[in-house]
Design an enzyme around this catalytic site. Structure first.
Site, PDB file in Angstrom:
ATOM      1  N   LYS A  22       0.837  -1.206   0.000  1.00  0.00           N
ATOM      2  CA  LYS A  22       0.000   0.000   0.000  1.00  0.00           C
ATOM      3  C   LYS A  22       0.872   1.257   0.000  1.00  0.00           C
ATOM      4  O   LYS A  22       0.647   2.177  -0.784  1.00  0.00           O
ATOM      5  CB  LYS A  22      -0.931  -0.041   1.226  1.00  0.00           C
ATOM      6  CG  LYS A  22      -1.862   1.138   1.362  1.00  0.00           C
ATOM      7  CD  LYS A  22      -3.067   0.795   2.217  1.00  0.00           C
ATOM      8  CE  LYS A  22      -2.768   0.699   3.704  1.00  0.00           C
ATOM      9  NZ  LYS A  22      -2.423   1.981   4.351  1.00  0.00           N
ATOM     10  N   ARG A  27       2.982   5.873  -3.297  1.00  0.00           N
ATOM     11  CA  ARG A  27       4.155   6.671  -3.668  1.00  0.00           C
ATOM     12  C   ARG A  27       4.501   6.516  -5.151  1.00  0.00           C
ATOM     13  O   ARG A  27       4.961   7.463  -5.786  1.00  0.00           O
ATOM     14  CB  ARG A  27       5.337   6.283  -2.770  1.00  0.00           C
ATOM     15  CG  ARG A  27       5.174   6.807  -1.328  1.00  0.00           C
ATOM     16  CD  ARG A  27       6.088   6.071  -0.365  1.00  0.00           C
ATOM     17  NE  ARG A  27       6.106   6.623   0.987  1.00  0.00           N
ATOM     18  CZ  ARG A  27       5.201   6.385   1.938  1.00  0.00           C
ATOM     19  NH1 ARG A  27       4.146   5.635   1.686  1.00  0.00           N
ATOM     20  NH2 ARG A  27       5.332   6.910   3.141  1.00  0.00           N
ATOM     21  N   ARG A 123      -9.465  11.656  12.146  1.00  0.00           N
ATOM     22  CA  ARG A 123      -8.018  11.485  12.382  1.00  0.00           C
ATOM     23  C   ARG A 123      -7.279  12.827  12.360  1.00  0.00           C
ATOM     24  O   ARG A 123      -7.664  13.744  11.646  1.00  0.00           O
ATOM     25  CB  ARG A 123      -7.444  10.510  11.342  1.00  0.00           C
ATOM     26  CG  ARG A 123      -8.093   9.137  11.478  1.00  0.00           C
ATOM     27  CD  ARG A 123      -7.538   8.143  10.505  1.00  0.00           C
ATOM     28  NE  ARG A 123      -6.137   7.836  10.766  1.00  0.00           N
ATOM     29  CZ  ARG A 123      -5.398   7.064   9.982  1.00  0.00           C
ATOM     30  NH1 ARG A 123      -5.930   6.531   8.889  1.00  0.00           N
ATOM     31  NH2 ARG A 123      -4.141   6.830  10.275  1.00  0.00           N
ATOM     32  N   SER A 168       6.260   9.340  12.430  1.00  0.00           N
ATOM     33  CA  SER A 168       5.262   9.115  11.382  1.00  0.00           C
ATOM     34  C   SER A 168       5.868   9.273   9.990  1.00  0.00           C
ATOM     35  O   SER A 168       6.338  10.352   9.618  1.00  0.00           O
ATOM     36  CB  SER A 168       4.095  10.094  11.543  1.00  0.00           C
ATOM     37  OG  SER A 168       3.317  10.104  10.360  1.00  0.00           O
ATOM     38  N   GLN A 170       4.140   9.159   7.364  1.00  0.00           N
ATOM     39  CA  GLN A 170       3.227   9.989   6.565  1.00  0.00           C
ATOM     40  C   GLN A 170       3.595  11.459   6.690  1.00  0.00           C
ATOM     41  O   GLN A 170       3.604  12.197   5.703  1.00  0.00           O
ATOM     42  CB  GLN A 170       1.779   9.759   7.000  1.00  0.00           C
ATOM     43  CG  GLN A 170       1.291   8.360   6.672  1.00  0.00           C
ATOM     44  CD  GLN A 170      -0.124   8.094   7.138  1.00  0.00           C
ATOM     45  OE1 GLN A 170      -0.756   8.947   7.773  1.00  0.00           O
ATOM     46  NE2 GLN A 170      -0.632   6.920   6.839  1.00  0.00           N
ATOM     47  N   ASP A 316       1.466  -1.211  11.937  1.00  0.00           N
ATOM     48  CA  ASP A 316       0.163  -1.684  11.456  1.00  0.00           C
ATOM     49  C   ASP A 316      -0.122  -3.130  11.857  1.00  0.00           C
ATOM     50  O   ASP A 316      -1.202  -3.657  11.557  1.00  0.00           O
ATOM     51  CB  ASP A 316       0.094  -1.568   9.924  1.00  0.00           C
ATOM     52  CG  ASP A 316       0.054  -0.118   9.480  1.00  0.00           C
ATOM     53  OD1 ASP A 316      -0.392   0.743  10.264  1.00  0.00           O
ATOM     54  OD2 ASP A 316       0.489   0.167   8.341  1.00  0.00           O
ATOM     55  N   LYS A 343      -5.144   5.561  14.514  1.00  0.00           N
ATOM     56  CA  LYS A 343      -5.165   4.890  13.202  1.00  0.00           C
ATOM     57  C   LYS A 343      -6.600   4.905  12.659  1.00  0.00           C
ATOM     58  O   LYS A 343      -7.432   5.678  13.117  1.00  0.00           O
ATOM     59  CB  LYS A 343      -4.610   3.473  13.350  1.00  0.00           C
ATOM     60  CG  LYS A 343      -3.117   3.453  13.691  1.00  0.00           C
ATOM     61  CD  LYS A 343      -2.306   3.989  12.543  1.00  0.00           C
ATOM     62  CE  LYS A 343      -0.838   4.065  12.880  1.00  0.00           C
ATOM     63  NZ  LYS A 343      -0.063   4.762  11.847  1.00  0.00           N
ATOM     64  N   ARG A 347      -7.083   1.572  17.742  1.00  0.00           N
ATOM     65  CA  ARG A 347      -6.836   0.126  17.631  1.00  0.00           C
ATOM     66  C   ARG A 347      -6.593  -0.543  18.981  1.00  0.00           C
ATOM     67  O   ARG A 347      -6.754  -1.753  19.097  1.00  0.00           O
ATOM     68  CB  ARG A 347      -5.674  -0.155  16.670  1.00  0.00           C
ATOM     69  CG  ARG A 347      -6.089   0.037  15.231  1.00  0.00           C
ATOM     70  CD  ARG A 347      -5.026  -0.366  14.224  1.00  0.00           C
ATOM     71  NE  ARG A 347      -5.567  -0.261  12.873  1.00  0.00           N
ATOM     72  CZ  ARG A 347      -4.843  -0.066  11.782  1.00  0.00           C
ATOM     73  NH1 ARG A 347      -3.521   0.050  11.867  1.00  0.00           N
ATOM     74  NH2 ARG A 347      -5.428   0.007  10.597  1.00  0.00           N
ATOM     75  N   ARG A 389      -7.820  -3.506   9.137  1.00  0.00           N
ATOM     76  CA  ARG A 389      -6.920  -4.440   9.837  1.00  0.00           C
ATOM     77  C   ARG A 389      -7.604  -5.087  11.046  1.00  0.00           C
ATOM     78  O   ARG A 389      -7.263  -6.194  11.446  1.00  0.00           O
ATOM     79  CB  ARG A 389      -5.621  -3.738  10.238  1.00  0.00           C
ATOM     80  CG  ARG A 389      -4.858  -3.209   9.033  1.00  0.00           C
ATOM     81  CD  ARG A 389      -3.406  -2.930   9.295  1.00  0.00           C
ATOM     82  NE  ARG A 389      -2.870  -2.033   8.280  1.00  0.00           N
ATOM     83  CZ  ARG A 389      -2.514  -2.398   7.041  1.00  0.00           C
ATOM     84  NH1 ARG A 389      -2.622  -3.654   6.655  1.00  0.00           N
ATOM     85  NH2 ARG A 389      -2.047  -1.512   6.176  1.00  0.00           N
TER      86      ARG A 389
HETATM   87  C1  S3P Z   1       2.236   4.724   6.217  1.00  0.00           C
HETATM   88  C2  S3P Z   1       2.706   5.083   7.456  1.00  0.00           C
HETATM   89  C3  S3P Z   1       2.098   4.633   8.717  1.00  0.00           C
HETATM   90  C4  S3P Z   1       1.179   3.421   8.510  1.00  0.00           C
HETATM   91  C5  S3P Z   1       0.284   3.585   7.320  1.00  0.00           C
HETATM   92  C6  S3P Z   1       1.110   3.790   6.048  1.00  0.00           C
HETATM   93  C7  S3P Z   1       2.898   5.268   5.023  1.00  0.00           C
HETATM   94  O1  S3P Z   1       1.335   5.688   9.275  1.00  0.00           O
HETATM   95  O2  S3P Z   1       0.396   3.213   9.666  1.00  0.00           O
HETATM   96  O3  S3P Z   1      -0.537   2.442   7.140  1.00  0.00           O
HETATM   97  O4  S3P Z   1       2.672   4.755   3.908  1.00  0.00           O
HETATM   98  O5  S3P Z   1       3.672   6.228   5.165  1.00  0.00           O
HETATM   99  P1  S3P Z   1       2.009   6.826  10.218  1.00  0.00           P
HETATM  100  O6  S3P Z   1       2.966   7.547   9.385  1.00  0.00           O
HETATM  101  O7  S3P Z   1       0.872   7.693  10.633  1.00  0.00           O
HETATM  102  O8  S3P Z   1       2.627   6.070  11.349  1.00  0.00           O
END
Ligand code: S3P
Length: 434
Positions: A22, A27, A123, A168, A170, A316, A343, A347, A389
């Protein structure tokens, strides 16, 4: 409605391929969309989250389609070439999609409104809007800092140096993507390492990206040349099969072509420490990512205390680790997991409630949970709270429970693992639509 239920299985066997990663799929689409020329992507995850990102990138001006051989074609607009979409962008359930795209558009002089489903709308987004504001972008939303949010990208973005306040990937990636259309060097300081797919794909697409200690430096305004990508299978999706095989007597499965980037394999290390018979075969590198076939056999598991610093590499995977833990002798302690509360669902709370309903002995902590070996009764209908999940984890718990376990809404599995039910049943599981 969309209830799914799972009952005791005898053995899982065979050679299995799970859908694409994913994180890397999002990306790949994004990098292709801001490159010049045509990028081809094979193995793309065709789950709702990633398809949502593809639709958003189309609305931002990229030409994206799939051919008859399941190869995705992306004709990019080049850095700085995104156009303003004519309608708000629906990011569905996807935190990765919305946070990465907010980063990308924050340094383009366009206005974009993002919204999502009930889970995504609860979120936290301040973690990305704070650093992106420093580039000069402005954000319009509510006081809680949740979606819907309208981003007005900076006309003359300023390069920033930003230390991540939360571990994070993200947030790191949102800042790095904003750096692409910003003159000068954007620096992210990351004290606790998180998944490095963005660093790897930036280098693969030719963006000057340097890692010095805990600093990641991205040079803006590089010309990205289109590249072809082969997306490996998702280790997070493979984890459901791996735990299923470990807890189901006489199982023996091989999962092909799985990403084993060390920033993602914390669950595998933990399961091996618990006594899991897991081996990595045919290790190789593809398009800048580490890949292997994973061979798993049924094993007697013992509980462990998971090191807290391992959390980012398996963030995750705690829901499915709870399933392994309920089948492992002694207790398994999982702490340092505050991020799990923000999340797709909380969770910690959702797992604890569902595990208790299924007869599993579990203690909730503010930052995690302790799960003990249990006589898993099952017989419950577990609420999934729009969390894929959670749904998949409880269905795996049902493979070794006295009575079947039902999840109230299995449709959400489509966000990350299309074909889950059929694939599991082909391997020997007993999942059915209720
Ligand atoms: C992800 C980063 C994680 C993960 C998410 C995918 C990513 O989140 O939980 O499923 O692709 O960068 P966080 O960056 O919020 O930890």
């Amino acid at each position: 409605m969309n209830q799914l239920s799972s009952s005791k299985a005898t053995a899982l066997n065979g050679t299995i391929t799970v859908p694409g990663d994913k994180s890397i799929s999002h990306r790949s689409l994004i990098m292709g969309a801001v490159s010049v020329g045509e990028s081809l992507v094979s193995g793309l995850l065709e789950g709702e989250d990633v398809l949502g990102t593809a639709d958003a990138l189309k609305a931002l001006g990229a030409d994206i389609y799939k051919d008859d051989e399941n190869i995705w074609h992306i004709h990019g607009v080049g850095i700085g070439g995104l156009r303003e979409p004519s309608a708000p962008l629906d990011m569905g359930n996807s935190g990765t999609g919305v946070r990465l795209l907010m980063g990308l558009v924050a340094t383009h002089p366009i206005t974009v409104k993002f919204y999502g489903d009930e889970s995504l709308s609860s979120r936290p987004m301040k973690r990305v809007t704070d650093p992106l504001s420093q580039f000069g972008a402005t954000f319009n939303g509510n006081e809680k800092g949740t979606l819907p949010i309208t981003v007005s990208g900076a006309e003359m973005p300023l390069a920033i140096t930003y230390e991540l306040p939360v571990a994070s990937a993200q947030v790191k990636s949102a800042v790095m993507l904003a750096g692409l259309n910003t003159a000068g060097t954007t620096t992210v300081i990351e004290k606790i390492p998180t998944r490095d797919h963005s660093e790897r794909i930036f280098k693969y697409f030719g963006v000057p990206t340097e890692q010095e200690g805990d600093q990641i430096k991205v040079s803006g305004h590089a010309e990205l040349k289109a590249k072809n990508m082969a997306v490996p299978a998702d280790p997070s999706s493979a984890s459901f099969l791996i735990v299923a095989a470990l807890i189901t007597p006489e199982s023996d499965i091989t999962i092909k072509n799985v990403g084993i980037n060390p920033a993602r394999t914390g669950l595998f290390a933990t399961l091996i420490e618990m006594g899991g018979d897991i081996t990595f075969e045919n290790k190789r590198e593809e398009c800048g990512e580490d890949v292997a076939d994973i061979h798993v056999k049924y094993s007697q598991l013992s509980g462990v205390t998971v090191p807290e610093n391992r959390a980012p590499s398996m963030i995750d995977e705690y829901p499915i680790l709870c399933v392994a833990a309920a089948n492992a002798s002694g207790e398994t302690v999982m702490r340092g997991l505050g991020e799990l509360r923000v999340k797709e669902s909380d969770r910690i709370s959702v797992m604890v409630t569902g595990l208790k309903a299924c007869g599993v002995s579990v203690i909730e902590h503010e930052d995690g949970m302790t799960v003990s070996k249990s006589n898993i009764q099952g017989g419950a209908i577990v609420k999934t709270h729009l969390d894929h999940r959670i749904a998949m984890s409880f269905l795996m718990l049902g493979l070794n429970s006295e009575k079947p376990i039902t999840v109230d809404d299995g449709s959400v599995i489509e966000t990350s693992f299309p074909g889950f039910v059929d694939l599991l049943n082909k391997a020997g599981a007993n999942l059915c639509r209720v």
